[in-house]
Design an enzyme around this catalytic site. Structure first.
Site, mmCIF file in Angstrom:
data_model
loop_
_atom_site.group_PDB
_atom_site.id
_atom_site.type_symbol
_atom_site.label_atom_id
_atom_site.label_comp_id
_atom_site.label_asym_id
_atom_site.label_seq_id
_atom_site.Cartn_x
_atom_site.Cartn_y
_atom_site.Cartn_z
ATOM 1 N N ARG A 164 0.961 -1.322 0.023
ATOM 2 C CA ARG A 164 0.060 0.036 0.055
ATOM 3 C C ARG A 164 0.870 1.248 0.131
ATOM 4 N NH1 ARG A 164 -2.869 -3.816 -0.675
ATOM 5 N NH2 ARG A 164 -4.524 -4.244 0.368
ATOM 6 N N SER A 238 -10.857 0.243 3.581
ATOM 7 C CA SER A 238 -10.185 -0.093 4.907
ATOM 8 C C SER A 238 -9.584 1.209 5.563
ATOM 9 C CB SER A 238 -8.918 -0.926 4.742
ATOM 10 O OG SER A 238 -9.485 -2.095 4.061
ATOM 11 N N GLU A 333 -4.960 4.813 6.437
ATOM 12 C CA GLU A 333 -4.731 4.618 4.975
ATOM 13 C C GLU A 333 -5.173 6.015 4.244
ATOM 14 O OE1 GLU A 333 -5.320 0.765 2.908
ATOM 15 O OE2 GLU A 333 -6.632 1.884 1.730
#
Ligand code: FAD
Ligand code: NAP
Length: 340
Positions: A164, A238, A333
C-alpha cells in the site's frame, strides 16, 4: 481552462463529507494540465489532486485549487508472445477499466475488480486486493511535474512500490500528477484464487477451473456482500493499514493472544487490523455520525452528516484502544486534506 469557485466536494469524496474547494479544475488532457500548472504555480495556491475521492478525508474546506484529472482513453500499445501492453488515462474509472480489459481477454486485473477510484490513483498506494497488487501488472507510467508542468516517464522500478505504498506517497509526495498508466496484461489466464474468500465463493458456485471473468464475478459478489456501498453508506474502504510487526513482537503478541490473525510478511508478519479493532471492542460501535462498520470493523462509515473532525475523532479513539490493548500502532490509510 475554467476554474470553478467554491466548488462543493460532497459528491467527490466517498465518505460524503460536505466540504468546499476554493477553486476546482478538471483538465481533460496532459497539455491542459501542464498549462494549468504553469499558470497556478506562480500564484502560490495550495494544491491537491483528487481522483474519485475514495481514499481521502476532508478535514474541512480546501482553501486552494483542487485538480481533478479528467483525461480519458484506453488503448493497446503493442504485444509480445505472452503480454499485451495496455495504456489507460488517469481519469478512467478503475473498475470500468478492469471490466474493459476482461471483455477483451486481457487478463490479470480480475482480483482488483470493484475497487473504487481512478486509474491515475491506482499506483499511489499500489492498490491491492485478494493477493494481487497494481505492482504485479504495472509496466510504467507518465506523470506531469507540479512545479514545472513538464512530462516525466517512470519505469516500474522508479515507482518503488511497497505494501500500500509507492514513491508517490514518500519522496515524491505532492510533486507529480499521474496522467497515464501502462499495464502488462496476460494473454493466458493465470487465476489467483487462494486468498480471502475467493475459493469458497467459487466452490459455492460449483466452479473448479475458473476463468478470469468468473474470478471477477466472485470478487464482485464477495465485496458487494461485505463492504458498504459508498452510495448507501459513506466510507473510504479500509481505514487503517494492516500493521507489520517484527518476529519478536509477533511472538509476544501470540503468547498473549493465541487467536491473533497474522500472515508472514518479510522477516515478520502482517496483522489483520480488522481483527485487532474487533477485539478492542470497536466493531459496529459509533460516536455520533461515525462508526466502525458492523460487518467489517476495519471500515469506518458515515451514518449521515459527518464532518472530517468526527472521522478523525473516531479514528483516534480506535488507534488508542488498539494501542492500549495490543501495543500496536494503526496507521490511517486515507489522506486528510483541508480544514486547517
Ligand atoms: P483519491 O481518493 O481521489 O486520492 C487518493 C490519493 O491519491 C490522494 O492523495 C490524491 O491526491 C492522490 N491522487 C489521486 N489521483 C492522482 C493522480 N492522478 N496523480 C497523483 N496523485 C493522485 N484500496 C485498495 O488498495 N484495495 C481495495 O480493495 C480497496 N477497496 C476499497 C473499497 C471501498 C468501498 C472504498 C471506498 C475504497 C477502497 N480502496 C481500496 C481505497 C481506494 O479506492 C483506492 O486507494 C483508490 O486507488 C483511490 O482512488 P481515487 O481516484 O478515489 O483517489
Ligand atoms: P479478508 O479477506 O477478510 O482478509 C482479512 C485480512 O487478512 C485482509 O486485510 C488481508 O490482507 C489478509 N489476508 C486474507 N487472506 C490472506 C492471505 N492468504 N495471505 C495474506 N493475507 C491475507 O479481507 P476483506 O476486508 O474482505 O478484503 C478483501 C481484500 O480486499 C483484501 O485484500 C483487502 O486488502 C482488500 N480491500 C482493501 C480495501 C482498502 O480500502 N484498502 C477495502 C476493502 C477491501 P490484505 O489487506 O493485505 O490483502
Amino acid at each position: 481552462m475554467r476554474f470553478l469557485e467554491n466548488f462543493p466536494l460532497a459528491a467527490f469524496n466517498t465518505f460524503g463529507i460536505r466540504a468546499k474547494a476554493r477553486y476546482f479544475a478538471a483538465p481533460a488532457s496532459e497539455d491542459e494540465l501542464a498549462r494549468l500548472l504553469r499558470s497556478v504555480t506562480a500564484r502560490n495556491l495550495p494544491l491537491m489532486v483528487l481522483g474519485g475521492g475514495s481514499n481521502v478525508i476532508f478535514g474541512g474546506d480546501f482553501a486552494g485549487l483542487v485538480i481533478h484529472p479528467d483525461m480519458r482513453g484506453i488503448q493497446c500499445l503493442g504485444e509480445t508472445a505472452e503480454h499485451y501492453l495496455i495504456e489507460a488515462a488517469a481519469g478512467e474509472k478503475w473498475h470500468d477499466f478492469v471490466q474493459y480489459t476482461l471483455a477483451r481477454n486481457w487478463f490479470g486485473l480480475e482480483n482488483l475488480s470493484l475497487i473504487p477510484g481512478t486509474v491515475g490513483a491506482s499506483p499511489i498506494q499500489n492498490i491491492g486486493a485478494y493477493g494481487v497488487e497494481v505492482t504485479d501488472r504495472l509496466h510504467s507510467l507518465t506523470a506531469i511535474e507540479i512545479a514545472t508542468g513538464c512530462r516525466h516517464e517512470f519505469t516500474h522500478a522508479q515507482c518503488r512500490f511497497g505494501y500500500r505504498d509507492s514513491v508517490f506517497k514518500q519522496e515524491l509526495r505532492d510533486r507529480f500528477i499521474i496522467s497515464r498508466v501502462r499495464f502488462r496484461l496476460l494473454k493466458t489466464p493465470a487465476p489467483r484464487i487462494d486468498y480471502g474468500d475467493i475459493r469458497q465463493e467459487l466452490v459455492a458456485r460449483h466452479i473448479d477451473s475458473p476463468t478470469p471473468r468468473q474470478v471477477s464475478d466472485a470478487v464482485i459478489a464477495i465485496r458487494s456482500r461485505k463492504l458498504p456501498s459508498p452510495d448507501v453508506l459513506g466510507n473510504a474502504g479500509s481505514f487503517f493499514k494492516n500493521p507489520v510487526v517484527g518476529r519478536a513482537q509477533l511472538e509476544s503478541l501470540k503468547a498473549d493472544w493465541p487467536a491473533l490473525v497474522s500472515y508472514p510478511q518479510g522477516e515478520g508478519a502482517k496483522l489483520a487490523a480488522g481483527w485487532l479493532i474487533e477485539q478492542a471492542g470497536w466493531k459496529g460501535r459509533r460516536i455520533g455520525p461515525v462508526g466502525s462498520y458492523e460487518k467489517q470493523a476495519l471500515v469506518l462509515v458515515n451514518h449521515g452528516g459527518a464532518t472530517g473532525g468526527d472521522v478523525v475523532c473516531v479514528a483516534q479513539a480506535i488507534q488508542q484502544a488498539v494501542r492500549e490493548r495490543f501495543g500496536v500502532e494503526l496507521e490511517m490509510e486515507p489522506q486528510v486534506y483541508g480544514g486547517n
